[in-house]
Scaffold this motif. Structure first.
Motif, PDB file in Angstrom:
ATOM      1  N   ALA A 158      15.762   5.604   2.907  1.00 52.72           N
ATOM      2  CA  ALA A 158      16.160   6.375   1.776  1.00 52.72           C
ATOM      3  C   ALA A 158      14.961   7.359   1.129  1.00 52.72           C
ATOM      4  O   ALA A 158      15.209   8.369   0.559  1.00 52.72           O
ATOM      5  N   ALA A 159      13.934   7.131   1.317  1.00 53.08           N
ATOM      6  CA  ALA A 159      12.680   8.048   0.943  1.00 53.08           C
ATOM      7  C   ALA A 159      12.554   9.187   2.072  1.00 53.08           C
ATOM      8  O   ALA A 159      12.164  10.107   1.604  1.00 53.08           O
ATOM      9  N   ASP A 160      12.921   8.824   3.237  1.00 54.30           N
ATOM     10  CA  ASP A 160      12.953   9.770   4.195  1.00 54.30           C
ATOM     11  C   ASP A 160      13.909  11.117   4.039  1.00 54.30           C
ATOM     12  O   ASP A 160      14.881  11.023   4.619  1.00 54.30           O
ATOM     13  N   ALA A 161      13.523  11.794   3.310  1.00 51.21           N
ATOM     14  CA  ALA A 161      14.187  13.076   2.745  1.00 51.21           C
ATOM     15  C   ALA A 161      15.107  13.866   3.832  1.00 51.21           C
ATOM     16  O   ALA A 161      15.958  14.125   3.758  1.00 51.21           O
ATOM     17  N   ASP A 162      14.304  14.202   4.800  1.00 48.06           N
ATOM     18  CA  ASP A 162      14.661  15.093   5.892  1.00 48.06           C
ATOM     19  C   ASP A 162      15.209  14.194   6.949  1.00 48.06           C
ATOM     20  O   ASP A 162      15.534  14.947   8.111  1.00 48.06           O
ATOM     21  N   LYS A 163      15.346  13.073   6.838  1.00 44.98           N
ATOM     22  CA  LYS A 163      15.903  12.241   7.862  1.00 44.98           C
ATOM     23  C   LYS A 163      15.177  12.386   9.416  1.00 44.98           C
ATOM     24  O   LYS A 163      15.878  12.303  10.350  1.00 44.98           O
ATOM     25  N   ASP A 164      13.795  12.575   9.421  1.00 47.87           N
ATOM     26  CA  ASP A 164      13.331  12.695  10.719  1.00 47.87           C
ATOM     27  C   ASP A 164      12.451  11.563  11.044  1.00 47.87           C
ATOM     28  O   ASP A 164      11.890  11.733  12.158  1.00 47.87           O
ATOM     29  N   GLY A 165      12.796  10.464  10.386  1.00 49.88           N
ATOM     30  CA  GLY A 165      12.202   9.281  10.997  1.00 49.88           C
ATOM     31  C   GLY A 165      10.656   8.913  10.530  1.00 49.88           C
ATOM     32  O   GLY A 165       9.904   8.006  10.967  1.00 49.88           O
ATOM     33  N   GLY A 166      10.205   9.978   9.725  1.00 47.21           N
ATOM     34  CA  GLY A 166       8.780   9.862   9.331  1.00 47.21           C
ATOM     35  C   GLY A 166       8.747  10.248   8.005  1.00 47.21           C
ATOM     36  O   GLY A 166       9.549  10.984   7.176  1.00 47.21           O
ATOM     37  N   LEU A 167       7.821   9.747   7.248  1.00 48.47           N
ATOM     38  CA  LEU A 167       7.761   9.690   5.760  1.00 48.47           C
ATOM     39  C   LEU A 167       6.470  10.377   5.571  1.00 48.47           C
ATOM     40  O   LEU A 167       5.265   9.808   5.871  1.00 48.47           O
ATOM     41  N   THR A 168       6.487  11.827   5.022  1.00 49.30           N
ATOM     42  CA  THR A 168       4.992  12.511   4.598  1.00 49.30           C
ATOM     43  C   THR A 168       4.841  11.810   3.217  1.00 49.30           C
ATOM     44  O   THR A 168       5.623  11.197   2.466  1.00 49.30           O
ATOM     45  N   ASP A 189      -0.740  12.373  11.958  1.00 53.31           N
ATOM     46  CA  ASP A 189      -0.025  13.342  12.096  1.00 53.31           C
ATOM     47  C   ASP A 189       0.541  13.851  10.681  1.00 53.31           C
ATOM     48  O   ASP A 189       1.359  14.713  10.701  1.00 53.31           O
ATOM     49  N   GLY A 190       0.173  13.002   9.534  1.00 54.56           N
ATOM     50  CA  GLY A 190       0.550  13.235   8.370  1.00 54.56           C
ATOM     51  C   GLY A 190       2.014  12.640   8.007  1.00 54.56           C
ATOM     52  O   GLY A 190       2.596  12.765   6.835  1.00 54.56           O
ATOM     53  N   ARG A 191       2.403  11.870   8.727  1.00 56.75           N
ATOM     54  CA  ARG A 191       3.666  11.009   8.543  1.00 56.75           C
ATOM     55  C   ARG A 191       3.431   9.591   9.043  1.00 56.75           C
ATOM     56  O   ARG A 191       2.724   9.296  10.036  1.00 56.75           O
ATOM     57  N   VAL A 192       4.187   8.733   8.046  1.00 55.48           N
ATOM     58  CA  VAL A 192       4.168   7.382   8.408  1.00 55.48           C
ATOM     59  C   VAL A 192       5.602   7.043   8.962  1.00 55.48           C
ATOM     60  O   VAL A 192       6.596   7.548   8.372  1.00 55.48           O
ATOM     61  N   THR A 193       5.444   6.328  10.131  1.00 57.35           N
ATOM     62  CA  THR A 193       6.836   6.027  10.922  1.00 57.35           C
ATOM     63  C   THR A 193       7.038   4.601  10.615  1.00 57.35           C
ATOM     64  O   THR A 193       6.115   3.715  10.377  1.00 57.35           O
ATOM     65  N   THR A 194       8.168   3.969  10.865  1.00 57.75           N
ATOM     66  CA  THR A 194       8.577   2.495  10.805  1.00 57.75           C
ATOM     67  C   THR A 194       7.535   1.791  11.686  1.00 57.75           C
ATOM     68  O   THR A 194       7.127   0.604  11.509  1.00 57.75           O
ATOM     69  N   THR A 195       7.203   2.512  12.979  1.00 58.54           N
ATOM     70  CA  THR A 195       6.419   1.795  13.853  1.00 58.54           C
ATOM     71  C   THR A 195       5.159   1.641  13.229  1.00 58.54           C
ATOM     72  O   THR A 195       4.389   0.690  13.993  1.00 58.54           O
ATOM     73  N   GLU A 196       4.639   2.417  12.694  1.00 56.18           N
ATOM     74  CA  GLU A 196       3.344   2.533  12.206  1.00 56.18           C
ATOM     75  C   GLU A 196       3.031   1.517  10.752  1.00 56.18           C
ATOM     76  O   GLU A 196       2.382   0.736  10.686  1.00 56.18           O
ATOM     77  N   LEU A 197       4.297   1.651  10.038  1.00 56.06           N
ATOM     78  CA  LEU A 197       4.454   0.788   8.961  1.00 56.06           C
ATOM     79  C   LEU A 197       4.488  -0.821   9.204  1.00 56.06           C
ATOM     80  O   LEU A 197       3.751  -1.682   8.553  1.00 56.06           O
ATOM     81  N   ARG A 198       5.178  -0.776  10.302  1.00 52.02           N
ATOM     82  CA  ARG A 198       5.475  -2.455  10.659  1.00 52.02           C
ATOM     83  C   ARG A 198       4.330  -3.380  10.865  1.00 52.02           C
ATOM     84  O   ARG A 198       4.480  -4.431   9.901  1.00 52.02           O
ATOM     85  N   PRO A 199       3.437  -2.955  11.241  1.00 47.89           N
ATOM     86  CA  PRO A 199       2.334  -3.867  11.280  1.00 47.89           C
ATOM     87  C   PRO A 199       1.625  -4.410  10.123  1.00 47.89           C
ATOM     88  O   PRO A 199       1.356  -5.402   9.766  1.00 47.89           O
ATOM     89  N   PHE A 200       1.515  -3.140   9.074  1.00 48.98           N
ATOM     90  CA  PHE A 200       0.897  -3.408   7.911  1.00 48.98           C
ATOM     91  C   PHE A 200       1.862  -4.408   7.128  1.00 48.98           C
ATOM     92  O   PHE A 200       1.347  -5.278   6.392  1.00 48.98           O
ATOM     93  N   ALA A 201       3.282  -4.057   7.023  1.00 49.70           N
ATOM     94  CA  ALA A 201       4.196  -4.838   6.522  1.00 49.70           C
ATOM     95  C   ALA A 201       4.167  -6.558   7.021  1.00 49.70           C
ATOM     96  O   ALA A 201       4.127  -7.145   6.035  1.00 49.70           O
ATOM     97  N   GLU A 202       4.117  -6.528   8.168  1.00 52.34           N
ATOM     98  CA  GLU A 202       3.954  -7.796   8.555  1.00 52.34           C
ATOM     99  C   GLU A 202       2.631  -8.608   7.995  1.00 52.34           C
ATOM    100  O   GLU A 202       2.917  -9.804   7.649  1.00 52.34           O
ATOM    101  N   ALA A 203       1.547  -7.879   8.277  1.00 54.67           N
ATOM    102  CA  ALA A 203       0.273  -8.419   7.911  1.00 54.67           C
ATOM    103  C   ALA A 203       0.401  -9.037   6.468  1.00 54.67           C
ATOM    104  O   ALA A 203      -0.038 -10.045   5.766  1.00 54.67           O
ATOM    105  N   MET A 204       1.055  -8.016   5.469  1.00 47.87           N
ATOM    106  CA  MET A 204       1.359  -8.150   4.056  1.00 47.87           C
ATOM    107  C   MET A 204       2.020  -9.468   3.717  1.00 47.87           C
ATOM    108  O   MET A 204       1.748 -10.292   2.941  1.00 47.87           O
ATOM    109  N   PHE A 205       3.005  -9.523   4.480  1.00 46.78           N
ATOM    110  CA  PHE A 205       4.185 -10.805   4.562  1.00 46.78           C
ATOM    111  C   PHE A 205       3.163 -11.920   4.797  1.00 46.78           C
ATOM    112  O   PHE A 205       3.420 -12.962   3.875  1.00 46.78           O
ATOM    113  N   ARG A 206       2.514 -12.034   5.790  1.00 49.87           N
ATOM    114  CA  ARG A 206       2.009 -13.072   6.337  1.00 49.87           C
ATOM    115  C   ARG A 206       0.892 -13.692   5.055  1.00 49.87           C
ATOM    116  O   ARG A 206       0.659 -14.750   5.030  1.00 49.87           O
TER     117      ARG A 206
END
Length: 181
Positions: free
Chosen positions: A78-88, A129-146
């Protein structure tokens, strides 16, 4: 800021390592500690409660890692306004702070929060590259969850989503001065 936007910011902030209570702390002052008595846990804020309810797909009162990721991925999309798979940073900030009633927040406090959020955003941006992708976000999200899954049951309860800080009990310091000999 609407509850949905605040919840998104909180969810992304948690995933980015800022803690579940970052935005609720900006939105409202923490009440002073009560009178004499034992240390008291700080209650879970409305953003964390709403995040729990939205992520708890099977409504069992607990959020599994899969449920948490699905909820975070939906907010990310929802936050990815341009729907390019990366969040600036601009997309993240625009989504998190758009719409909703304006709140009076100390500008200096908000600036410090934004600076920390930008630093964490850059840290998650592994390929710089100035964009966060879900691939980059996932390890952090998993670490925070744990890190929140205190009892190791692979699900988060309301108790585990509460801020991990505890207010000290008022009264004299427990540190004793060294004895003179």
């Amino acid at each position: 800021m609407t509850h949905d936007r605040k919840t998104t910011l909180t969810a992304l902030a948690v995933a980015l390592g800022l803690g579940a209570s970052a935005m609720p702390a900006l939105a409202q002052p923490v009440p002073p500690p009560p009178g004499p008595g034992p240390a008291q846990a700080i209650p879970m804020g409305p953003g964390a409660e709403r995040m729990l309810q939205e992520a708890d797909a099977n409504r069992d009162g607990r959020v599994t890692e899969a449920e948490a990721w699905d909820a975070l991925a939906a907010r990310f999309a929802a936050a990815d306004a341009d729907k390019d798979g990366g969040l600036t940073w601009e997309e993240f900030r625009a989504y998190a702070f758009s719409a909703g009633p304006a709140r009076r927040v100390d500008p200096a406090r908000m600036q410090r929060f934004e600076e920390r959020a930008q630093a964490m955003f850059r840290a998650v941006d592994a390929d710089r590259d100035g964009r966060v992708t879900t691939t980059e976000l996932r390890p952090f999200a998993e670490a925070m969850f744990r890190s929140r899954d205190v009892n190791g049951d692979t699900a988060l309860s309301r108790e585990e989503l509460r801020p991990q800080r505890v207010r000290p009990a008022p009264g004299p310091s427990r540190v004793q001065a060294p004895r003179a000999e």
